[in-house]
Design a protein around this motif. Structure first.
Motif, PDB file in Angstrom:
ATOM      1  N   THR A  70       0.833  -1.191   0.000  1.00 31.79           N
ATOM      2  CA  THR A  70       0.000   0.000   0.000  1.00 31.79           C
ATOM      3  C   THR A  70       0.874   1.250   0.000  1.00 31.79           C
ATOM      4  OG1 THR A  70      -1.716  -1.147   1.222  1.00 31.79           O
ATOM      5  CG2 THR A  70      -1.797   1.253   1.241  1.00 31.79           C
ATOM      6  N   VAL A  71       0.533   2.197  -0.867  1.00 24.41           N
ATOM      7  CA  VAL A  71       1.308   3.426  -0.943  1.00 24.41           C
ATOM      8  C   VAL A  71       0.432   4.593  -0.504  1.00 24.41           C
ATOM      9  CG1 VAL A  71       2.597   4.984  -2.426  1.00 24.41           C
ATOM     10  CG2 VAL A  71       2.701   2.524  -2.830  1.00 24.41           C
ATOM     11  N   THR A  72       0.866   5.310   0.504  1.00 21.24           N
ATOM     12  CA  THR A  72       0.166   6.492   0.989  1.00 21.24           C
ATOM     13  C   THR A  72       1.150   7.644   0.997  1.00 21.24           C
ATOM     14  OG1 THR A  72      -1.220   5.130   2.411  1.00 21.24           O
ATOM     15  CG2 THR A  72      -1.167   7.500   2.865  1.00 21.24           C
ATOM     16  N   GLU A  73       0.848   8.681   0.254  1.00 22.26           N
ATOM     17  CA  GLU A  73       1.760   9.816   0.197  1.00 22.26           C
ATOM     18  C   GLU A  73       1.672  10.633   1.486  1.00 22.26           C
ATOM     19  OE1 GLU A  73       3.994  10.661  -2.007  1.00 22.26           O
ATOM     20  OE2 GLU A  73       3.577   8.950  -3.287  1.00 22.26           O
ATOM     21  N   SER A  74       2.803  10.980   2.031  1.00 20.23           N
ATOM     22  CA  SER A  74       2.836  11.885   3.177  1.00 20.23           C
ATOM     23  C   SER A  74       3.156  13.275   2.681  1.00 20.23           C
ATOM     24  CB  SER A  74       3.897  11.424   4.188  1.00 20.23           C
ATOM     25  OG  SER A  74       5.154  11.341   3.578  1.00 20.23           O
ATOM     26  N   LEU A 120      15.158  13.006   2.117  1.00 18.35           N
ATOM     27  CA  LEU A 120      16.177  13.638   2.935  1.00 18.35           C
ATOM     28  C   LEU A 120      15.481  14.596   3.895  1.00 18.35           C
ATOM     29  CD1 LEU A 120      18.752  14.584   0.130  1.00 18.35           C
ATOM     30  CD2 LEU A 120      18.576  12.432   1.404  1.00 18.35           C
ATOM     31  N   PHE A 121      15.769  14.456   5.176  1.00 16.14           N
ATOM     32  CA  PHE A 121      15.151  15.359   6.142  1.00 16.14           C
ATOM     33  C   PHE A 121      16.171  15.763   7.189  1.00 16.14           C
ATOM     34  CE2 PHE A 121      14.699  11.251   8.142  1.00 16.14           C
ATOM     35  CZ  PHE A 121      14.771  11.484   9.518  1.00 16.14           C
ATOM     36  N   ARG A 122      15.808  16.733   7.981  1.00 17.73           N
ATOM     37  CA  ARG A 122      16.687  17.190   9.047  1.00 17.73           C
ATOM     38  C   ARG A 122      15.865  17.305  10.332  1.00 17.73           C
ATOM     39  NH1 ARG A 122      18.551  21.501   6.722  1.00 17.73           N
ATOM     40  NH2 ARG A 122      20.499  20.600   5.987  1.00 17.73           N
ATOM     41  N   GLY A 123      16.283  16.597  11.359  1.00 23.76           N
ATOM     42  CA  GLY A 123      15.595  16.667  12.641  1.00 23.76           C
ATOM     43  C   GLY A 123      14.423  15.725  12.720  1.00 23.76           C
ATOM     44  N   SER A 124      13.333  16.032  12.021  1.00 23.60           N
ATOM     45  CA  SER A 124      12.160  15.170  12.022  1.00 23.60           C
ATOM     46  C   SER A 124      11.335  15.457  10.785  1.00 23.60           C
ATOM     47  CB  SER A 124      11.318  15.393  13.284  1.00 23.60           C
ATOM     48  OG  SER A 124      10.801  16.711  13.320  1.00 23.60           O
ATOM     49  N   THR A 125      10.440  14.516  10.456  1.00 25.21           N
ATOM     50  CA  THR A 125       9.582  14.685   9.291  1.00 25.21           C
ATOM     51  C   THR A 125       8.363  13.785   9.435  1.00 25.21           C
ATOM     52  OG1 THR A 125       9.575  14.805   6.860  1.00 25.21           O
ATOM     53  CG2 THR A 125      10.592  12.866   7.844  1.00 25.21           C
ATOM     54  N   PRO A 126       7.202  14.184   8.914  1.00 22.23           N
ATOM     55  CA  PRO A 126       6.028  13.316   8.983  1.00 22.23           C
ATOM     56  C   PRO A 126       6.141  12.162   7.994  1.00 22.23           C
ATOM     57  CG  PRO A 126       5.509  15.303   7.751  1.00 22.23           C
ATOM     58  CD  PRO A 126       6.891  15.506   8.328  1.00 22.23           C
ATOM     59  N   THR A 127       5.681  10.979   8.403  1.00 25.97           N
ATOM     60  CA  THR A 127       5.619   9.815   7.521  1.00 25.97           C
ATOM     61  C   THR A 127       4.344   9.053   7.852  1.00 25.97           C
ATOM     62  OG1 THR A 127       6.552   7.935   8.756  1.00 25.97           O
ATOM     63  CG2 THR A 127       8.108   9.626   8.013  1.00 25.97           C
ATOM     64  N   PRO A 128       3.856   8.223   6.944  1.00 22.32           N
ATOM     65  CA  PRO A 128       2.686   7.403   7.249  1.00 22.32           C
ATOM     66  C   PRO A 128       2.968   6.360   8.333  1.00 22.32           C
ATOM     67  CG  PRO A 128       3.029   7.550   4.884  1.00 22.32           C
ATOM     68  CD  PRO A 128       4.265   8.098   5.540  1.00 22.32           C
ATOM     69  N   CYS A 129       4.223   6.140   8.657  1.00 23.99           N
ATOM     70  CA  CYS A 129       4.606   5.183   9.692  1.00 23.99           C
ATOM     71  C   CYS A 129       4.855   5.864  11.034  1.00 23.99           C
ATOM     72  CB  CYS A 129       5.868   4.424   9.264  1.00 23.99           C
ATOM     73  SG  CYS A 129       5.633   3.383   7.808  1.00 23.99           S
ATOM     74  N   GLY A 130       4.467   7.107  11.162  1.00 19.51           N
ATOM     75  CA  GLY A 130       4.738   7.856  12.379  1.00 19.51           C
ATOM     76  C   GLY A 130       5.745   8.952  12.098  1.00 19.51           C
ATOM     77  N   CYS A 141       9.838   2.936   5.236  1.00 23.33           N
ATOM     78  CA  CYS A 141       8.429   2.903   5.589  1.00 23.33           C
ATOM     79  C   CYS A 141       7.663   2.179   4.488  1.00 23.33           C
ATOM     80  CB  CYS A 141       7.881   4.321   5.768  1.00 23.33           C
ATOM     81  SG  CYS A 141       6.114   4.375   6.146  1.00 23.33           S
ATOM     82  N   PRO A 142       7.111   0.999   4.770  1.00 18.93           N
ATOM     83  CA  PRO A 142       6.389   0.250   3.735  1.00 18.93           C
ATOM     84  C   PRO A 142       5.095   0.917   3.301  1.00 18.93           C
ATOM     85  CG  PRO A 142       6.154  -0.827   5.866  1.00 18.93           C
ATOM     86  CD  PRO A 142       7.165   0.267   6.055  1.00 18.93           C
ATOM     87  N   ALA A 143       4.538   1.796   4.148  1.00 19.78           N
ATOM     88  CA  ALA A 143       3.258   2.420   3.824  1.00 19.78           C
ATOM     89  C   ALA A 143       3.346   3.307   2.593  1.00 19.78           C
ATOM     90  CB  ALA A 143       2.761   3.236   5.020  1.00 19.78           C
ATOM     91  N   ASP A 144       4.445   4.036   2.429  1.00 21.96           N
ATOM     92  CA  ASP A 144       4.603   4.896   1.256  1.00 21.96           C
ATOM     93  C   ASP A 144       5.781   4.476   0.377  1.00 21.96           C
ATOM     94  OD1 ASP A 144       6.702   5.661   2.853  1.00 21.96           O
ATOM     95  OD2 ASP A 144       6.111   7.761   3.035  1.00 21.96           O
ATOM     96  N   GLN A 145       6.418   3.373   0.748  1.00 19.44           N
ATOM     97  CA  GLN A 145       7.535   2.827  -0.020  1.00 19.44           C
ATOM     98  C   GLN A 145       8.644   3.873  -0.195  1.00 19.44           C
ATOM     99  OE1 GLN A 145       6.177   0.890  -3.605  1.00 19.44           O
ATOM    100  NE2 GLN A 145       4.661  -0.321  -2.515  1.00 19.44           N
ATOM    101  N   LYS A 146       9.023   4.476   0.927  1.00 19.01           N
ATOM    102  CA  LYS A 146      10.074   5.482   0.913  1.00 19.01           C
ATOM    103  C   LYS A 146      11.141   5.151   1.950  1.00 19.01           C
ATOM    104  CE  LYS A 146       7.081   9.280  -0.633  1.00 19.01           C
ATOM    105  NZ  LYS A 146       6.572  10.641  -0.344  1.00 19.01           N
ATOM    106  N   VAL A 147      12.371   5.469   1.601  1.00 21.26           N
ATOM    107  CA  VAL A 147      13.505   5.381   2.517  1.00 21.26           C
ATOM    108  C   VAL A 147      13.746   6.781   3.071  1.00 21.26           C
ATOM    109  CG1 VAL A 147      15.982   4.950   2.709  1.00 21.26           C
ATOM    110  CG2 VAL A 147      14.555   3.451   1.290  1.00 21.26           C
TER     111      VAL A 147
END
Length: 293
Positions: A70-74, A120-130, A141-147
């Protein structure tokens, strides 16, 4: 490692966004100690879906149980990689190289490879996995298939864990993309289902097998990338071996002053991680990476 290849178009640069403040990266999330003692095997199982164990475990379990692809865009601000950002450019080239290799490997067995994205993020970032945090280290994160990666992680890998070098950095990306391969092949979902009914020790053992397979897949990528484009230079393999060894569970437990507890391992020992990366590197075959035998 040669870095003169093409850059991937699948990179999101959120470092200029307001998702979080800059701050120290960390490998602290690599240890499962913060979860141990809660007595809930499901939390331990779900936490291992990410490389560094700080993603919302309940959400990951729901996602993996319902379907791993499942792919969910954050939503988060993105920007173009600055032209003078050599490290960001480097990881973009590495990602592009994994795309080339895995497209070919999947096509060879009659499957279609879907490219993951690298955030690429710095500090923190929203993701579908928390909420993704620097302290987690890189994670998939398997929810949006992103590293996801805060590039400050590489400085800690170099200074605190004595694993410098560009191919050590590339190995980290290769491992996380290995989790994406597992997701596409259905391995993640099957393992999570097995873990649900298992005790803590058995669930940890399954997590180790999955992590070691991702190490092996990183080796498969390196094998074919070098065969096709001669990406490796003298000392590169040793850099990857050093990085794999530095983040073995036994080494991390020693560094934290704990006694070595194999039953608590979730990623594998240093020796196992090195061995499985070498297995993939030497064979170049997916079937050689069956850590579940």
């Amino acid at each position: 490692m040669r870095d003169d290849g093409r850059e991937s178009s699948n990179v999101e640069d959120r470092r200029g966004g307001s998702g979080g403040s800059s701050g120290g990266g960390g490998i602290g999330g690599l240890l499962l100690g913060s979860l141990r003692g809660k007595g809930i095997v499901a939390i331990i199982v779900a936490a291992a879906a990410a490389y560094f164990f700080d993603i919302d475990p309940a959400l990951i379990m729901r996602l993996l149980n319902s379907g791993e692809s499942t792919v969910t865009e954050s939503s988060a601000p993105t920007q173009q990689i600055p032209a003078n950002d050599k490290l960001a450019k480097f990881v973009s080239v590495v990602l592009a190289d994994t795309e080339d290799v895995w497209r070919e490997r999947f096509a060879a067995v009659g499957k279609e490879y879907r490219d993951p994205k690298l955030v690429l993020f710095r500090g923190s970032t929203p993701t579908p996995c928390g909420k993704g945090k620097s302290a987690m280290g890189p994670f998939y994160c398997p929810a949006d298939q992103k590293v996801y990666i805060d590039l400050s992680f590489y400085q800690e890998l170099k200074s605190s864990y004595r694993a410098p070098g560009d191919f050590a950095q590339a190995y980290v990306i290769g491992h996380e993309v290995g989790h994406h391969v597992q997701n596409l092949l259905g391995t993640m979902r099957k393992v999570r289902q097995q873990q649900e009914g298992a005790g803590e020790s058995a669930a940890n053992a399954l997590s180790v097998k999955m992590e070691l397979q991702a190490d092996c897949y990183a080796g498969v990528w390196a094998h074919h990338a070098h065969k096709a484009r001669q990406i490796l230079e003298e000392g590169d393999i040793e850099e990857a071996m050093t990085a794999a060894s530095a983040i073995g569970d036994d080494t991390l437990q020693k560094r934290s002053g704990q006694n070595i507890q194999p039953e608590s391992f979730t990623h594998g020992s240093s020796a196992e991680r090195v061995r499985w990366f070498k297995t993939g590197m030497q064979s170049g075959e997916l079937k050689a990476c069956d850590t579940f035998l």
